[in-house]
Scaffold this motif. Sequence first.
Motif, PDB file in Angstrom:
ATOM      1  N   ASN A   1      11.302  62.740   2.823  1.00  0.00           N
ATOM      2  CA  ASN A   1      11.296  61.502   2.320  1.00  0.00           C
ATOM      3  C   ASN A   1      10.080  61.522   1.418  1.00  0.00           C
ATOM      4  O   ASN A   1       9.256  60.684   1.199  1.00  0.00           O
ATOM      5  N   LEU A   2       9.965  62.526   0.636  1.00  0.00           N
ATOM      6  CA  LEU A   2       8.729  62.937  -0.289  1.00  0.00           C
ATOM      7  C   LEU A   2       9.193  62.397  -1.704  1.00  0.00           C
ATOM      8  O   LEU A   2      10.355  63.057  -2.474  1.00  0.00           O
TER       9      LEU A   2
ATOM     10  N   GLY B   1       9.061  73.457   3.416  1.00  0.00           N
ATOM     11  CA  GLY B   1      10.393  72.651   3.342  1.00  0.00           C
ATOM     12  C   GLY B   1      10.012  71.110   2.882  1.00  0.00           C
ATOM     13  O   GLY B   1       9.237  70.571   3.352  1.00  0.00           O
ATOM     14  N   LEU B   2      10.867  70.739   1.904  1.00  0.00           N
ATOM     15  CA  LEU B   2      10.917  69.271   1.343  1.00  0.00           C
ATOM     16  C   LEU B   2      11.837  68.593   1.425  1.00  0.00           C
ATOM     17  O   LEU B   2      13.232  68.955   1.160  1.00  0.00           O
TER      18      LEU B   2
ATOM     19  N   VAL C   1       5.695  66.141  -5.236  1.00  0.00           N
ATOM     20  CA  VAL C   1       6.110  67.345  -5.046  1.00  0.00           C
ATOM     21  C   VAL C   1       5.393  68.633  -5.303  1.00  0.00           C
ATOM     22  O   VAL C   1       4.776  69.163  -4.617  1.00  0.00           O
ATOM     23  N   PRO C   2       4.769  68.559  -6.764  1.00  0.00           N
ATOM     24  CA  PRO C   2       3.960  69.690  -7.106  1.00  0.00           C
ATOM     25  C   PRO C   2       2.784  69.695  -6.408  1.00  0.00           C
ATOM     26  O   PRO C   2       2.117  70.783  -6.139  1.00  0.00           O
TER      27      PRO C   2
ATOM     28  N   VAL D   1      17.671  59.836  -1.404  1.00  0.00           N
ATOM     29  CA  VAL D   1      17.979  58.684  -2.155  1.00  0.00           C
ATOM     30  C   VAL D   1      17.001  57.576  -1.507  1.00  0.00           C
ATOM     31  O   VAL D   1      16.791  56.289  -2.067  1.00  0.00           O
ATOM     32  N   ARG D   2      16.376  57.702  -0.372  1.00  0.00           N
ATOM     33  CA  ARG D   2      15.372  56.623   0.025  1.00  0.00           C
ATOM     34  C   ARG D   2      14.113  56.696  -1.150  1.00  0.00           C
ATOM     35  O   ARG D   2      13.541  55.730  -1.141  1.00  0.00           O
ATOM     36  N   ALA D   3      13.994  57.836  -1.750  1.00  0.00           N
ATOM     37  CA  ALA D   3      13.097  57.879  -2.842  1.00  0.00           C
ATOM     38  C   ALA D   3      13.741  57.456  -4.074  1.00  0.00           C
ATOM     39  O   ALA D   3      13.611  58.325  -5.305  1.00  0.00           O
TER      40      ALA D   3
END
Length: 333
Positions: free
Chosen positions: A35-36, A57-58, A41-42, A62-64
Amino acid sequence: MSDKSRVVVVTGLSGAGKSTAINALEDLGYFCVDNLPTSLVPATIEVCEAGGIRRIGLGIDVRAFAFLDGAAPTLSRIAEGRDMAILFLDATDEALLRRFNETRRPHPLSAAASRASGSSGGLAVLDGVHLERERLAPLRALATIDLDTTRLSVHELRRQIIAHLGPGKAEAPRMRTRFVSFGFKFGVPVDADLIFDVRFLDNPHFVPELRRLPGSHPAVRDFVLQSPEASELLEKIGSLLEFSLPRYEREGKSYLTIGIGCTGGRHRSVALAEVLADNLRRKVELPISVVHRDVGRAEHTAPLEPDPQLLERSATEGAEGAPRSPDGGGSKT
């Protein structure tokens, strides 16, 4: 081995199995963040790489949703100089609706709609699924792996993740097998997957010179293994485990605990657990360990050898230490 970081982005429909996929990646040695927001991310990847983490692993879904518009360019940018895979998980509307009904949780977009409108109502689950498909379309277009989980169990999905994203066979995590010898008098191990009761074998406890020795001692081991029943038991249990252990691993188990129990957990179970583990190490390519849970406890709680003088005294004295009368009662005062 390449110095490039391996980055796996897990995305897809809510209820399609993202949590299972992320758990499988963690089992494969990935450092996972779920949920990032895509704007983070970068920086997250850079911090991980600075700490020496090369498998990342990321989880992005849709929560974001407020950050989804910038997801595609962000992922394209971080892919430069890295080994990146984007896993998209999907399922039919009927399957997703059934899973939401089973968990009794609202769709994430339904909860968001309720907060935005300030009302208790929201989107129906099926409407949320349709809207989610629309919003995740740009991410799906970037996917390198697209899995339909409609007919997959959690175990089958885990196997698919390992097949697509796991390392080579030499590096793949193997199921760990543990033998635990124990005494039934102290209770059955609560984490045992399989239990074998060996109390029908001859007991070294009743041999005075063996009573104080553990089952790992050569004299005790030879005593336990000398009977035809012990040899046949080892053959049958060994054949069963040689057949079943690779299949447990194929099913996706990470560890297996096998309990070998006798009365006190000091002699028979210890000897047989050691022999079974040694035999299996030569036949299956799996890490196998042995734990003797009660061997020390049994030593401290084993009854002492009866004193002949005490036996003779107990035969002639009453419960309170008074001489017995001919009719079996204590002497009268």
